[in-house]
Write a protein that holds these residues in place. Structure first.
Motif, mmCIF file in Angstrom:
data_model
loop_
_atom_site.group_PDB
_atom_site.id
_atom_site.type_symbol
_atom_site.label_atom_id
_atom_site.label_comp_id
_atom_site.label_asym_id
_atom_site.label_seq_id
_atom_site.Cartn_x
_atom_site.Cartn_y
_atom_site.Cartn_z
ATOM 1 N N ASP A 167 -28.428 -37.720 7.456
ATOM 2 C CA ASP A 167 -29.663 -37.189 7.507
ATOM 3 C C ASP A 167 -30.569 -38.195 7.087
ATOM 4 O O ASP A 167 -31.615 -37.741 7.260
ATOM 5 C CB ASP A 167 -29.379 -36.260 7.896
ATOM 6 C CG ASP A 167 -29.931 -35.025 6.503
ATOM 7 O OD1 ASP A 167 -29.097 -36.002 5.590
ATOM 8 O OD2 ASP A 167 -30.335 -33.793 6.225
ATOM 9 N N GLY A 168 -30.082 -38.571 5.927
ATOM 10 C CA GLY A 168 -31.121 -39.348 5.680
ATOM 11 C C GLY A 168 -32.444 -40.268 6.090
ATOM 12 O O GLY A 168 -32.033 -40.787 7.720
ATOM 13 N N GLU A 169 -33.783 -40.455 6.175
ATOM 14 C CA GLU A 169 -34.774 -41.782 6.882
ATOM 15 C C GLU A 169 -34.399 -43.154 7.316
ATOM 16 O O GLU A 169 -34.347 -43.540 8.629
ATOM 17 C CB GLU A 169 -35.840 -41.822 5.864
ATOM 18 C CG GLU A 169 -36.930 -42.778 6.648
ATOM 19 C CD GLU A 169 -37.898 -42.958 5.565
ATOM 20 O OE1 GLU A 169 -39.463 -43.392 6.426
ATOM 21 O OE2 GLU A 169 -38.017 -42.844 4.509
ATOM 22 N N THR A 170 -33.363 -43.434 6.803
ATOM 23 C CA THR A 170 -32.294 -44.663 7.605
ATOM 24 C C THR A 170 -31.539 -45.167 8.382
ATOM 25 O O THR A 170 -31.861 -44.998 8.838
ATOM 26 C CB THR A 170 -32.020 -45.709 5.876
ATOM 27 O OG1 THR A 170 -33.051 -46.168 5.272
ATOM 28 C CG2 THR A 170 -31.421 -47.334 6.283
ATOM 29 N N PRO A 171 -30.836 -44.492 8.320
ATOM 30 C CA PRO A 171 -29.353 -43.366 8.825
ATOM 31 C C PRO A 171 -30.532 -43.021 10.555
ATOM 32 O O PRO A 171 -30.551 -43.677 11.682
ATOM 33 C CB PRO A 171 -28.948 -42.672 8.578
ATOM 34 C CG PRO A 171 -28.925 -43.296 7.168
ATOM 35 C CD PRO A 171 -30.555 -42.890 6.821
ATOM 36 N N ARG A 172 -31.170 -42.180 10.080
ATOM 37 C CA ARG A 172 -32.231 -41.433 11.658
ATOM 38 C C ARG A 172 -32.636 -42.626 11.616
ATOM 39 O O ARG A 172 -33.110 -42.835 13.759
ATOM 40 C CB ARG A 172 -32.686 -40.895 11.121
ATOM 41 C CG ARG A 172 -33.501 -39.695 11.706
ATOM 42 C CD ARG A 172 -34.712 -38.652 10.860
ATOM 43 N NE ARG A 172 -33.915 -37.561 10.236
ATOM 44 C CZ ARG A 172 -33.563 -36.726 9.975
ATOM 45 N NH1 ARG A 172 -34.528 -35.800 11.818
ATOM 46 N NH2 ARG A 172 -33.341 -34.957 8.999
ATOM 47 N N GLY A 173 -33.291 -43.213 10.973
ATOM 48 C CA GLY A 173 -34.073 -44.581 12.048
ATOM 49 C C GLY A 173 -33.665 -45.239 12.776
ATOM 50 O O GLY A 173 -34.235 -46.198 13.724
ATOM 51 N N VAL A 174 -32.990 -45.660 12.638
ATOM 52 C CA VAL A 174 -32.070 -46.787 12.739
ATOM 53 C C VAL A 174 -31.128 -46.045 14.262
ATOM 54 O O VAL A 174 -31.261 -47.183 15.302
ATOM 55 C CB VAL A 174 -30.460 -47.260 12.103
ATOM 56 C CG1 VAL A 174 -29.570 -48.510 12.746
ATOM 57 C CG2 VAL A 174 -31.128 -48.021 10.928
ATOM 58 N N LEU A 175 -30.766 -44.949 14.310
ATOM 59 C CA LEU A 175 -29.856 -44.545 15.157
ATOM 60 C C LEU A 175 -31.660 -44.378 15.929
ATOM 61 O O LEU A 175 -31.024 -44.562 17.514
ATOM 62 C CB LEU A 175 -29.642 -43.227 15.289
ATOM 63 C CG LEU A 175 -28.647 -43.042 14.081
ATOM 64 C CD1 LEU A 175 -27.902 -41.736 13.793
ATOM 65 C CD2 LEU A 175 -27.066 -43.762 15.301
ATOM 66 N N ARG A 176 -31.874 -43.833 16.109
ATOM 67 C CA ARG A 176 -33.526 -43.596 16.636
ATOM 68 C C ARG A 176 -34.219 -44.528 17.445
ATOM 69 O O ARG A 176 -34.147 -44.690 18.539
ATOM 70 C CB ARG A 176 -34.823 -43.467 16.419
ATOM 71 C CG ARG A 176 -36.194 -42.663 16.582
ATOM 72 C CD ARG A 176 -37.178 -42.127 15.796
ATOM 73 N NE ARG A 176 -36.858 -42.917 14.819
ATOM 74 C CZ ARG A 176 -37.409 -42.855 13.082
ATOM 75 N NH1 ARG A 176 -37.036 -41.317 13.220
ATOM 76 N NH2 ARG A 176 -37.405 -43.209 12.651
ATOM 77 N N TRP B 226 -35.413 -50.749 5.947
ATOM 78 C CA TRP B 226 -34.982 -49.920 4.778
ATOM 79 C C TRP B 226 -32.546 -50.134 4.544
ATOM 80 O O TRP B 226 -32.761 -49.698 3.207
ATOM 81 C CB TRP B 226 -34.771 -48.746 5.704
ATOM 82 C CG TRP B 226 -36.287 -47.942 6.435
ATOM 83 C CD1 TRP B 226 -36.946 -48.960 5.606
ATOM 84 C CD2 TRP B 226 -36.766 -47.061 7.302
ATOM 85 N NE1 TRP B 226 -38.882 -48.072 5.951
ATOM 86 C CE2 TRP B 226 -37.664 -46.945 7.173
ATOM 87 C CE3 TRP B 226 -35.924 -46.929 8.439
ATOM 88 C CZ2 TRP B 226 -38.960 -46.333 8.307
ATOM 89 C CZ3 TRP B 226 -37.083 -46.318 9.290
ATOM 90 C CH2 TRP B 226 -38.860 -45.856 9.278
ATOM 91 N N LEU B 227 -32.328 -50.624 5.819
ATOM 92 C CA LEU B 227 -30.478 -50.586 5.526
ATOM 93 C C LEU B 227 -31.186 -51.595 4.118
ATOM 94 O O LEU B 227 -29.956 -51.790 3.259
ATOM 95 C CB LEU B 227 -30.623 -50.879 6.399
ATOM 96 C CG LEU B 227 -30.048 -50.161 7.295
ATOM 97 C CD1 LEU B 227 -28.918 -51.200 8.155
ATOM 98 C CD2 LEU B 227 -28.682 -49.814 6.962
ATOM 99 N N THR B 228 -31.828 -52.638 3.599
ATOM 100 C CA THR B 228 -31.573 -53.936 2.758
ATOM 101 C C THR B 228 -32.042 -52.708 1.203
ATOM 102 O O THR B 228 -31.261 -53.113 0.658
ATOM 103 C CB THR B 228 -32.698 -54.624 2.570
ATOM 104 O OG1 THR B 228 -31.926 -55.816 4.336
ATOM 105 C CG2 THR B 228 -32.430 -55.970 1.799
#
Length: 331
Positions: free
Chosen positions: A212-221, A256-258
């Motif tokens: 639920d963090g910003e990075t996974p949420r952003g990639v899924l969005r 973000w993933l980097t």
């Protein structure tokens, strides 16, 4: 019935046999390990120092097991993030040609590919190893997200009424919004803690990325936007607009993933440092133990041979006595 003298001889012989066996076993153990089998006798009863060393050695071995588990979890988390990043970057590169696309079938192909990447990404975030989910925070026994295909169907159902590119993009953003969106109702992991593992008495490894963090949420969005482009029933320009917006979000997600992988790399380095320090401590303790209860293995081997020879002599004498007693009885 044995005479009293015979019984006394028998008991003495049994005791001698036991003593010789114990000597042989003790000498064999010392010759094999290089350590005194009878520590208390070797140290003259002053066993406090060796007891403390063995207690610390046992604690360090426990730390070693924790470090090994942390290393496995960190490696699996890094591999998962690498896979997610590679797929999202590949998709972003493919989406670069969107402005040149002239027909809906090409749009549909890219959108379907995004659907596949979305499902793979969700399933990757549901990864578990050694009975622990990697991205559920402190709730390591709980799968953080639904299966990827189910998850994507939820979003499609909730946004089925979108009639324009602006509606699709705004709807996806709202769905994943950290304050009021539906994503928080779907996520089942911990919301206020991270998975932690002790590396030593003073050091802990913290796995500070949840699904639920910003990075996974952003990639899924970003992936959801791209996946919904073909299912919205929109015009080609509007579908292209959605794909381009999804690509921009994917490029941001790549940054973000980097950063997340770099942070995880620091955790991996901390784990490696803890492993080296623990190994050095164990080696030092073993040397200290050796200085206290170490023995000459060649001397111990000689003692073993001597005890074995005495046992052989004992058995030969016992066998002769047994035959003599039988002959006397048969008279």
């Amino acid at each position: 019935m044995r005479a009293i003298g015979d019984l006394a001889s028998y008991m003495l012989a049994s005791r001698l046999q036991t003593d010789l066996r114990n000597q042989a076993d003790s000498a064999a153990e010392s010759a094999t390990t290089g350590l005194a089998a009878d520590k208390a006798r070797h140290l003259g009863g002053a066993t406090l120092a060796i007891t403390l060393l063995e207690r610390k050695s046992s604690l360090l071995v426990q730390h070693q097991r924790g470090i090994s588990e942390a290393a496995v979890l960190a490696g699996a988390s890094q591999a998962t993030l690498e896979r997610i990043q590679e797929q999202s970057v590949d998709l972003a590169n493919d989406l670069a040609i969107v402005p040149q696309l002239q027909n809906s079938s090409q749009i549909q192909a890219l959108s379907l590919d995004a659907s596949r990447v979305f499902v793979d990404t969700v399933n990757a975030l549901n990864s578990s190893i050694a009975g622990r989910y990697l991205f559920s925070g402190s709730a390591t026994q709980t799968k953080p997200l639904p299966d990827g295909a189910v998850f994507l169907d939820m979003i499609r159902t909730d946004l089925a009424g979108a009639s324009s590119a602006a509606d699709v993009l705004a709807g996806v953003d709202a769905w994943f919004d950290a304050l009021s969106g539906s994503f928080d109702a779907v996520y089942q992991g911990s919301t206020d803690g991270f998975m932690t593992l002790p590396l030593s008495s003073e050091t802990t490894a913290v796995f500070a990325l949840r699904a639920d963090g910003e990075t996974p949420r952003g990639v899924l969005r970003a992936l959801a936007k791209t996946a919904l482009a073909e299912s919205a029933g929109l015009s080609l320009p509007e579908q292209s607009q959605i794909l381009e917006a999804g690509r921009a979000d994917l490029l941001q997600g790549d940054q973000w993933l980097t950063e997340e992988r770099a942070s995880l790399g620091l955790t991996e380095a901390r784990i490696a440092d803890a492993a080296s320090a623990t190994e050095a401590d164990i080696t030092r303790i073993e040397l200290d133990r050796l200085s206290l209860i170490g023995v000459d293995q060649f001397e111990a081997a000689a003692e073993f041979e001597a005890a074995q020879q005495q046992l052989d002599v004992f058995y030969r004498i016992a066998a002769r006595q047994s035959r003599t007693s039988l002959a006397e009885y048969l008279r």
